[in-house]
Design a protein around this motif. Structure first.
Motif, PDB file in Angstrom:
ATOM      1  N   THR A   1      -5.809   0.278   3.778  1.00  0.00           N
ATOM      2  CA  THR A   1      -5.096   0.197   2.500  1.00  0.00           C
ATOM      3  C   THR A   1      -5.833   0.969   1.412  1.00  0.00           C
ATOM      4  O   THR A   1      -5.206   1.611   0.564  1.00  0.00           O
ATOM      5  CB  THR A   1      -4.881  -1.282   2.112  1.00  0.00           C
TER       6      THR A   1
ATOM      7  N   LYS B   1      -4.191   3.776  -0.884  1.00  0.00           N
ATOM      8  CA  LYS B   1      -4.208   3.672  -2.353  1.00  0.00           C
ATOM      9  C   LYS B   1      -4.831   4.925  -2.978  1.00  0.00           C
ATOM     10  O   LYS B   1      -4.395   5.381  -4.027  1.00  0.00           O
ATOM     11  CB  LYS B   1      -4.974   2.415  -2.787  1.00  0.00           C
TER      12      LYS B   1
ATOM     13  N   ALA C   1      -2.307   7.778  -2.733  1.00  0.00           N
ATOM     14  CA  ALA C   1      -1.170   7.636  -3.665  1.00  0.00           C
ATOM     15  C   ALA C   1      -1.604   7.785  -5.123  1.00  0.00           C
ATOM     16  O   ALA C   1      -0.773   7.720  -6.016  1.00  0.00           O
ATOM     17  CB  ALA C   1      -0.503   6.282  -3.452  1.00  0.00           C
TER      18      ALA C   1
ATOM     19  N   VAL D   1      -3.600   5.714  -6.757  1.00  0.00           N
ATOM     20  CA  VAL D   1      -3.749   4.425  -7.433  1.00  0.00           C
ATOM     21  C   VAL D   1      -5.218   4.152  -7.769  1.00  0.00           C
ATOM     22  O   VAL D   1      -5.526   3.646  -8.830  1.00  0.00           O
ATOM     23  CB  VAL D   1      -3.171   3.278  -6.557  1.00  0.00           C
ATOM     24  N   ILE D   2      -6.107   4.492  -6.848  1.00  0.00           N
ATOM     25  CA  ILE D   2      -7.532   4.297  -7.142  1.00  0.00           C
ATOM     26  C   ILE D   2      -8.300   5.607  -6.935  1.00  0.00           C
ATOM     27  O   ILE D   2      -7.845   6.505  -6.213  1.00  0.00           O
ATOM     28  CB  ILE D   2      -8.166   3.150  -6.306  1.00  0.00           C
ATOM     29  N   HIS D   3      -9.449   5.679  -7.559  1.00  0.00           N
ATOM     30  CA  HIS D   3     -10.273   6.894  -7.501  1.00  0.00           C
ATOM     31  C   HIS D   3     -11.237   6.805  -6.320  1.00  0.00           C
ATOM     32  O   HIS D   3     -11.803   5.744  -6.079  1.00  0.00           O
ATOM     33  CB  HIS D   3     -11.099   7.026  -8.778  1.00  0.00           C
TER      34      HIS D   3
ATOM     35  N   ARG E   1      -2.428  12.299 -11.414  1.00  0.00           N
ATOM     36  CA  ARG E   1      -1.159  11.583 -11.612  1.00  0.00           C
ATOM     37  C   ARG E   1      -0.153  12.369 -12.443  1.00  0.00           C
ATOM     38  O   ARG E   1       0.464  11.848 -13.388  1.00  0.00           O
ATOM     39  CB  ARG E   1      -1.415  10.221 -12.268  1.00  0.00           C
TER      40      ARG E   1
ATOM     41  N   ASN F   1       3.302  13.979 -13.390  1.00  0.00           N
ATOM     42  CA  ASN F   1       4.656  13.476 -13.118  1.00  0.00           C
ATOM     43  C   ASN F   1       5.295  14.222 -11.956  1.00  0.00           C
ATOM     44  O   ASN F   1       6.056  13.651 -11.179  1.00  0.00           O
ATOM     45  CB  ASN F   1       5.517  13.579 -14.374  1.00  0.00           C
TER      46      ASN F   1
ATOM     47  N   ARG G   1       4.048  12.574  -8.884  1.00  0.00           N
ATOM     48  CA  ARG G   1       4.580  11.221  -8.700  1.00  0.00           C
ATOM     49  C   ARG G   1       6.074  11.203  -8.372  1.00  0.00           C
ATOM     50  O   ARG G   1       6.560  10.250  -7.772  1.00  0.00           O
ATOM     51  CB  ARG G   1       4.277  10.370  -9.937  1.00  0.00           C
TER      52      ARG G   1
ATOM     53  N   ILE H   1       6.301  11.471  -4.340  1.00  0.00           N
ATOM     54  CA  ILE H   1       5.687  10.527  -3.397  1.00  0.00           C
ATOM     55  C   ILE H   1       6.284   9.142  -3.543  1.00  0.00           C
ATOM     56  O   ILE H   1       6.982   8.849  -4.521  1.00  0.00           O
ATOM     57  CB  ILE H   1       4.156  10.413  -3.607  1.00  0.00           C
TER      58      ILE H   1
ATOM     59  N   LEU I   1       5.192   4.850  -2.350  1.00  0.00           N
ATOM     60  CA  LEU I   1       4.331   3.900  -1.633  1.00  0.00           C
ATOM     61  C   LEU I   1       5.108   2.602  -1.480  1.00  0.00           C
ATOM     62  O   LEU I   1       5.549   2.014  -2.479  1.00  0.00           O
ATOM     63  CB  LEU I   1       3.027   3.671  -2.416  1.00  0.00           C
TER      64      LEU I   1
ATOM     65  N   MET J   1       4.907  -1.172  -0.199  1.00  0.00           N
ATOM     66  CA  MET J   1       3.912  -2.172   0.154  1.00  0.00           C
ATOM     67  C   MET J   1       4.605  -3.458   0.597  1.00  0.00           C
ATOM     68  O   MET J   1       5.311  -4.086  -0.196  1.00  0.00           O
ATOM     69  CB  MET J   1       3.030  -2.457  -1.062  1.00  0.00           C
TER      70      MET J   1
ATOM     71  N   ASP K   1       2.720   0.712   3.650  1.00  0.00           N
ATOM     72  CA  ASP K   1       1.619  -0.207   3.916  1.00  0.00           C
ATOM     73  C   ASP K   1       2.210  -1.517   4.426  1.00  0.00           C
ATOM     74  O   ASP K   1       2.724  -2.303   3.655  1.00  0.00           O
ATOM     75  CB  ASP K   1       0.801  -0.427   2.636  1.00  0.00           C
TER      76      ASP K   1
ATOM     77  N   THR L   1      -0.099  -1.263 -10.229  1.00  0.00           N
ATOM     78  CA  THR L   1       0.044  -0.236  -9.195  1.00  0.00           C
ATOM     79  C   THR L   1       1.382   0.484  -9.259  1.00  0.00           C
ATOM     80  O   THR L   1       1.441   1.713  -9.207  1.00  0.00           O
ATOM     81  CB  THR L   1      -0.154  -0.874  -7.799  1.00  0.00           C
TER      82      THR L   1
ATOM     83  N   LEU M   1       1.609   3.009 -11.901  1.00  0.00           N
ATOM     84  CA  LEU M   1       0.797   4.205 -11.662  1.00  0.00           C
ATOM     85  C   LEU M   1       1.531   5.154 -10.720  1.00  0.00           C
ATOM     86  O   LEU M   1       1.295   6.359 -10.718  1.00  0.00           O
ATOM     87  CB  LEU M   1      -0.559   3.828 -11.049  1.00  0.00           C
ATOM     88  N   LEU M   2       2.428   4.591  -9.935  1.00  0.00           N
ATOM     89  CA  LEU M   2       3.192   5.418  -8.992  1.00  0.00           C
ATOM     90  C   LEU M   2       4.408   6.066  -9.655  1.00  0.00           C
ATOM     91  O   LEU M   2       4.825   7.154  -9.266  1.00  0.00           O
ATOM     92  CB  LEU M   2       3.663   4.569  -7.811  1.00  0.00           C
ATOM     93  N   TYR M   3       4.980   5.371 -10.616  1.00  0.00           N
ATOM     94  CA  TYR M   3       6.168   5.919 -11.273  1.00  0.00           C
ATOM     95  C   TYR M   3       5.777   7.046 -12.239  1.00  0.00           C
ATOM     96  O   TYR M   3       4.728   6.968 -12.881  1.00  0.00           O
ATOM     97  CB  TYR M   3       6.905   4.843 -12.076  1.00  0.00           C
ATOM     98  N   PRO M   4       6.619   8.063 -12.355  1.00  0.00           N
ATOM     99  CA  PRO M   4       6.299   9.165 -13.275  1.00  0.00           C
ATOM    100  C   PRO M   4       6.595   8.818 -14.734  1.00  0.00           C
ATOM    101  O   PRO M   4       7.417   9.459 -15.381  1.00  0.00           O
ATOM    102  CB  PRO M   4       7.192  10.308 -12.772  1.00  0.00           C
TER     103      PRO M   4
ATOM    104  N   LEU N   1      -9.303   2.791 -15.725  1.00  0.00           N
ATOM    105  CA  LEU N   1      -8.588   3.151 -14.492  1.00  0.00           C
ATOM    106  C   LEU N   1      -9.551   3.464 -13.347  1.00  0.00           C
ATOM    107  O   LEU N   1      -9.231   3.244 -12.186  1.00  0.00           O
ATOM    108  CB  LEU N   1      -7.703   4.363 -14.739  1.00  0.00           C
ATOM    109  N   LYS N   2     -10.725   3.975 -13.710  1.00  0.00           N
ATOM    110  CA  LYS N   2     -11.713   4.292 -12.666  1.00  0.00           C
ATOM    111  C   LYS N   2     -12.227   3.019 -12.014  1.00  0.00           C
ATOM    112  O   LYS N   2     -12.751   3.052 -10.910  1.00  0.00           O
ATOM    113  CB  LYS N   2     -12.860   5.108 -13.261  1.00  0.00           C
TER     114      LYS N   2
ATOM    115  N   TYR O   1     -10.179   0.376 -11.585  1.00  0.00           N
ATOM    116  CA  TYR O   1      -9.030  -0.344 -11.023  1.00  0.00           C
ATOM    117  C   TYR O   1      -9.064  -0.301  -9.494  1.00  0.00           C
ATOM    118  O   TYR O   1      -9.276   0.763  -8.904  1.00  0.00           O
ATOM    119  CB  TYR O   1      -7.730   0.290 -11.533  1.00  0.00           C
TER     120      TYR O   1
ATOM    121  N   ILE P   1      -2.723  -5.690  -2.749  1.00  0.00           N
ATOM    122  CA  ILE P   1      -1.976  -4.942  -1.714  1.00  0.00           C
ATOM    123  C   ILE P   1      -2.942  -4.567  -0.598  1.00  0.00           C
ATOM    124  O   ILE P   1      -4.135  -4.557  -0.784  1.00  0.00           O
ATOM    125  CB  ILE P   1      -1.291  -3.670  -2.247  1.00  0.00           C
TER     126      ILE P   1
END
Lengths: 339, 275
Positions: free
Chosen positions: A62, A66, A69, A71-73, A89, A91, A94, A97, A99, A101, A179, B101, B104-107, B267-268, B270, B275
């Protein structure tokens, strides 16, 4: 489409001693632990390909999804998805793609599904004719037309998951991460979702990465798998190759025409050089070495009055588990299976 | 920005879909607040009020008669609701339970998503408050020394809306602290208390000692409470309205950049739990 290079991620987690004293102590002196979730992961997934990501709980599946996608660095390494760095990120990235879950609802619980989809149409700026066409296709394929006007929180788990799939695919993403999409679903819903994913793949050819603990998901959907163990990819290749290399046995299931007496059978089966894994008066399941399957089957037909006989591969889950359990060598280095 | 409107509409629909909550939110919270204030001020006026400046006039505290003080409390409750908006710590819980989450996925910008939610909430609040004020004035009337005017209402409401943007930014910064700590509940409650106290939403700032009042006026808080309430009460002018709004905007700009910085750093940290 998806390319990662030496991707690593380390989480800093709070280590707490159990008990009240531990809680009080942690108020003043907190212990931290560095947990390496991913180590030097290098992967490539092309258009139209589905990669099955397999591993035990906490292996890093996971976390990898993440990171991919955005979501995390990651702590180090690089990723390129459709030419984009996921953590910027943008637009544009995004919009291409998705995700999905299985363990986390993404839709708005208080709204009916159709309102959620309308909101997503605006978020993804999907042109109206395309939205209408996509929605009709997805709703039809997943059979949820009658549930569109029901609040998400009032839907069953299976219906909700289908709505989540629709929401995630409305904008026709070029890269899709699943996922555990079938977690907690009954067999019928699992099958419907698997069939749908296959059909969607045929139609749109996105790059897909799927994690699942259900081996049927992996078997049905992923010709290629990556096995992840302690954050490291220990195998990346064809699923069939894993089966051929690591499945030393096959399962022989025999149904007899007449009852076999319990006193007689153990001796007879032992002589066949097979391990009995299940037996009752009219059926037996034997674990037989791959090289001896034809011979054992022939002997069974000669020695017993057989009504039906079938040969199956060993459960893919067991094979992968065996592979995952292949532990570290004496020096503590993780053993990478040689296939 | 059509998604913004759609998000606004969705939040609006969500609030109206819970009818019981819609009415309870208004009647219970505001009615209780007003009742407590009524009895408190009644007791205070009975024991400490000084006689009116003009012989025969009603006694006063801090330049307010009992009737005007009640009106102050009403506008503080109503204006305060608009300024404070939705204080449910949605952002902090999104960070804590991984709800962030999906955004963060949505534009879309997560900040703008929350701004649209806040605007929707405020719109509903203004509707509720408008209805409440009409009911209250219809039943109890207005103090003789108060001259109701739509101009004052417009001045006060618009100042409250500008102030709500400042409060929103402050509140978001506090919520973003959830990127580093598991719970920010006590911090959030502390901020709410301090902000309401220093802005004059609990008691008029005129009752503070002069030195303290001067110090408080060096902060943005009087401009999000006391000053808009004065506008509702007809004790302000358009130039004071402009000064109030300009002060708040000047405070909001650096805080906005601070908020963006905290977001990027946060955010770094997060991990997208859940999930």
């Amino acid at each position: 489409m998806i390319q990662t290079q030496n991707l690593s991620k380390t989480f800093r987690v709070h280590k707490k001693v159990a008990g009240l004293a531990g809680s009080v102590k942690s108020l003043f002196n907190r212990q931290w632990l560095d947990k390496q979730a991913l180590r030097d992961v290098t992967l490539h997934v092309g258009s139209g390909e589905i990669l099955g990501l397999v591993g035990a709980n906490g292996a890093g599946k996971t976390t990898l999804v993440k990171i991919l996608a955005g979501v995390i660095h990651p702590s180090s390494g690089s990723v390129s998805i459709l030419g984009h760095n996921p953590w910027s990120r943008s637009n544009d990235f995004r919009r291409q793609i998705s995700l999905i879950m299985g363990q986390k609802a993404q839709l708005w619980w208080d709204l009916p599904a159709e309102d959620c989809f309308l909101l997503l149409r605006e978020i993804y700026q999907i042109p109206h004719p395309q939205y209408k066409q996509n929605l009709e296709y997805l709703v039809e394929s997943l059979g949820v037309k009658d549930q569109l006007n029901i609040q998400i929180r009032r839907l069953s788990l299976g219906e909700r998951m289908k709505m989540e799939l629709i929401a995630a695919l409305l904008h026709t993403p070029r890269v899709v991460f699943f996922d555990e999409p079938t977690i907690g679903l009954d067999l019928t819903a699992q099958r419907a979702i698997r069939n749908f994913i296959l059909e969607y793949r045929k139609l749109h050819k996105p790059a897909m990465i799927l994690t699942s603990h259900y081996m049927e998901d992996i078997e049905r959907l992923c010709p290629r798998i990556a096995i992840i163990k302690d954050g490291q990819i220990v195998y990346d290749g064809d699923l069939a190759r894993v089966v051929n290399t690591y499945a030393n046995h096959k399962i022989l299931s025999v149904e007899f025409e007449t009852e076999v007496s319990p006193a007689q059978s153990p001796k007879a089966f032992a002589a066949l050089n097979a391990e009995v894994i299940f037996q009752d008066s009219s059926t037996v399941r034997l674990k037989v070495a791959r090289t001896a399957v034809a011979q054992v089957a022939g002997q069974m037909l000669q020695q017993f009055r057989v009504k039906d006989l079938s040969i199956e591969e060993e459960d893919i889950g067991n094979i992968i588990e065996k592979l995952i359990r292949r532990d570290k060598d004496v020096s503590g280095k993780i053993v990478t299976p040689k296939l | 920005m059509t998604w913004f409107n759609a998000m606004f509409a969705a939040e609006f629909k969500r609030m109206f879909s819970y009818r019981v909550d819609f009415w309870l939110q208004f009647f219970v919270s505001v009615a209780v607040e007003l009742m407590v204030s009524y009895f408190l001020w009644e007791a205070l006026f009975a024991s400490t009020a000084t006689p009116g400046v003009v012989p025969g006039h009603a006694p006063e505290i801090g330049g307010y008669t009992f009737q005007m003080m009640l009106l102050y409390v009403v506008f503080a409750a109503f204006g305060g609701r608009i300024v404070r908006g939705n204080e449910r710590m949605i952002i902090a819980s999104d960070i804590y339970d991984g709800g962030l989450t999906k955004y963060l996925l949505y534009p879309v910008s997560y900040l703008m998503v929350n701004f649209s939610r806040a605007l929707a909430y405020n719109s509903v609040t203004i509707i509720q408050m408008g209805m409440g004020l009409l009911l209250l004035f219809a039943f109890y009337g207005l103090p003789p020394e108060y001259n109701f005017s739509f101009e004052n209402m417009l001045m006060g409401t618009s100042a409250c809306l500008v102030a709500s943007a400042f409060y929103f930014v402050m509140y978001v910064i506090i919520d973003y602290i959830a990127f580093w700590v598991d719970t920010i509940w006590s911090l959030s409650v502390m901020f709410r208390f301090i902000a309401q106290f220093l802005s004059g939403l609990f008691i008029p700032l005129e009752m503070f000692p002069p030195a303290v009042r001067r110090a408080v006026y060096q902060t943005p808080f009087p401009y999000i409470g006391s000053e808009p309430i004065k506008m509702f009460l007809g004790r302000s002018s358009w130039s004071q309205w402009a000064h109030t709004n300009l002060t708040i905007i000047l405070w909001t700009i650096p805080l906005f950049f601070l908020m963006q910085l905290v977001w990027r750093r946060g955010l770094k940290n997060y991990t997208g739990v859940g999930i």
